[in-house]
Design an enzyme around this catalytic site. Structure first.
Site, mmCIF file in Angstrom:
data_model
loop_
_atom_site.group_PDB
_atom_site.id
_atom_site.type_symbol
_atom_site.label_atom_id
_atom_site.label_comp_id
_atom_site.label_asym_id
_atom_site.label_seq_id
_atom_site.Cartn_x
_atom_site.Cartn_y
_atom_site.Cartn_z
ATOM 1 N N ASP A 113 23.989 -45.430 3.241
ATOM 2 C CA ASP A 113 24.263 -46.105 1.975
ATOM 3 C C ASP A 113 22.977 -46.806 1.548
ATOM 4 O OD1 ASP A 113 26.875 -45.372 2.512
ATOM 5 O OD2 ASP A 113 27.716 -47.376 2.230
ATOM 6 N N HIS A 169 22.672 -41.952 9.668
ATOM 7 C CA HIS A 169 23.233 -40.737 10.246
ATOM 8 C C HIS A 169 22.297 -39.533 10.104
ATOM 9 C CE1 HIS A 169 27.414 -42.466 10.585
ATOM 10 N NE2 HIS A 169 26.832 -43.337 9.770
ATOM 11 N N SER A 256 16.800 -53.462 4.972
ATOM 12 C CA SER A 256 16.031 -52.506 5.755
ATOM 13 C C SER A 256 15.814 -51.235 4.948
ATOM 14 C CB SER A 256 16.731 -52.209 7.083
ATOM 15 O OG SER A 256 18.128 -52.336 6.961
#
EC number: 4.1.1.65
Length: 295
Positions: A113, A169, A256
């Site tokens: 995301d 991921h 981040s």
């Protein structure tokens, strides 16, 4: 004010920034900048704040944070009252159906995301941080030979805000090598900071790993820490086969960044993402969402 393109609605949303006034003071005032250099960018500050976010005392911040930023609790595997600390909430897991994975081998999905910039046919010596500020891939990696492999390739830059799901991921089936760790500072990765600190990604703590993907070539993952990110946690097992959508790792508290580099002529990024990048706007994406196709 940060405007982010909403791909579904085809409108620009105004991003609500966690700690907005604090960030503006730190990166825009002489006193704040001195405080930044003397303390905030240092490892001990992020480590100290990280310990607080790991403590049970920080759990009381969770409910207000969820409410203030309108975060969808229905996606969580836990109830908000069950989080034992703020970090427990921050690197929360989501229900399996919250981020569906497109299994088509020709479809490139987002690894996380975040807010996405996409750059094609890159000059590895002049990668764009923000308009007017650049950095080089060999400075980022401290590995010239590896950097040269991505000449003319594609760079996808995902900015994860504190409100986001902070697990990342794999975009394909394949095998990922062990992560290489590079020590550094802990500047914020918010656009306010990116406009003030030259070569910020090359200054911050980061890790990179080479993912030998089945359909998109050798993809370079660069995971960049930021202010108060005490740790970048890699949860995958190096050199073991993974499948598309498997978890690679997560960040502890703080904003981040994840940067993906693709070799030349491996992918085509979706047109709307490229167009918005050229206009200077990020696109909001979710993990598993289509962002491109195999070339």
């Amino acid at each position: 004010m940060i405007k982010v393109f909403n791909r579904k609605e085809k409108i620009y949303d105004i991003e609500k920034v966690a700690g907005d006034n604090y960030l503006k003071w730190i990166y825009s005032s002489p006193v704040g900048l001195n405080f930044l250099e003397l303390m905030i960018k240092k490892k001990f500050f992020s480590k100290l704040y990280g310990k607080y976010c790991d403590s049970k005392h920080s759990a009381k911040k969770v409910s207000k944070f969820i409410d203030d930023f309108n975060i969808n609790e229905k996606e969580f595997t836990l109830k908000k009252s069950d989080f034992k600390s703020f970090n427990d909430f921050f690197y929360r897991k989501l229900n399996n159906d919250a981020r569906p994975i497109i299994n088509d081998e020709n479809i490139l999905i987002s690894p996380a995301d975040g807010r996405l910039f996409a750059y094609e046919n890159i000059d590895i010596h002049n990668l764009i941080q923000v308009k007017g500020l650049t950095y080089s891939l060999d400075e980022l990696l401290k590995n010239i030979e590896l950097a040269e492999k991505y000449i003319g390739g594609t760079c996808l830059l995902f900015r994860l805000a504190p409100v986001d799901y902070h697990r990342f991921h794999f975009i394909d089936d394949g095998i990922c090598e062990e992560a290489v760790k590079i020590s550094g500072s802990y500047y914020s990765v918010n656009p306010i900071a990116l406009e003030k600190v030259p070569k910020l990604f090359c200054e911050n703590k980061r890790e990179y790993s080479i993912f030998h993907s089945k359909h998109f070539g050798d993809v370079l993952y660069v995971d960049v820490g930021a202010t108060c990110v005490g740790s970048i946690i890699q949860t995958y097992t190096p050199n073991e086969y993974v499948v598309k959508g498997d978890e690679k790792g997560y960040f502890k508290f703080g904003g981040s960044t994840i940067i993906l580099f693709f070799e030349k002529d491996k992918i085509i990024v979706d047109k709307d993402i490229v167009e918005q990048t050229q206009k200077g706007f990020e696109c909001k994406v979710l993990m598993g969402e289509k962002i491109g196709t195999k070339l």
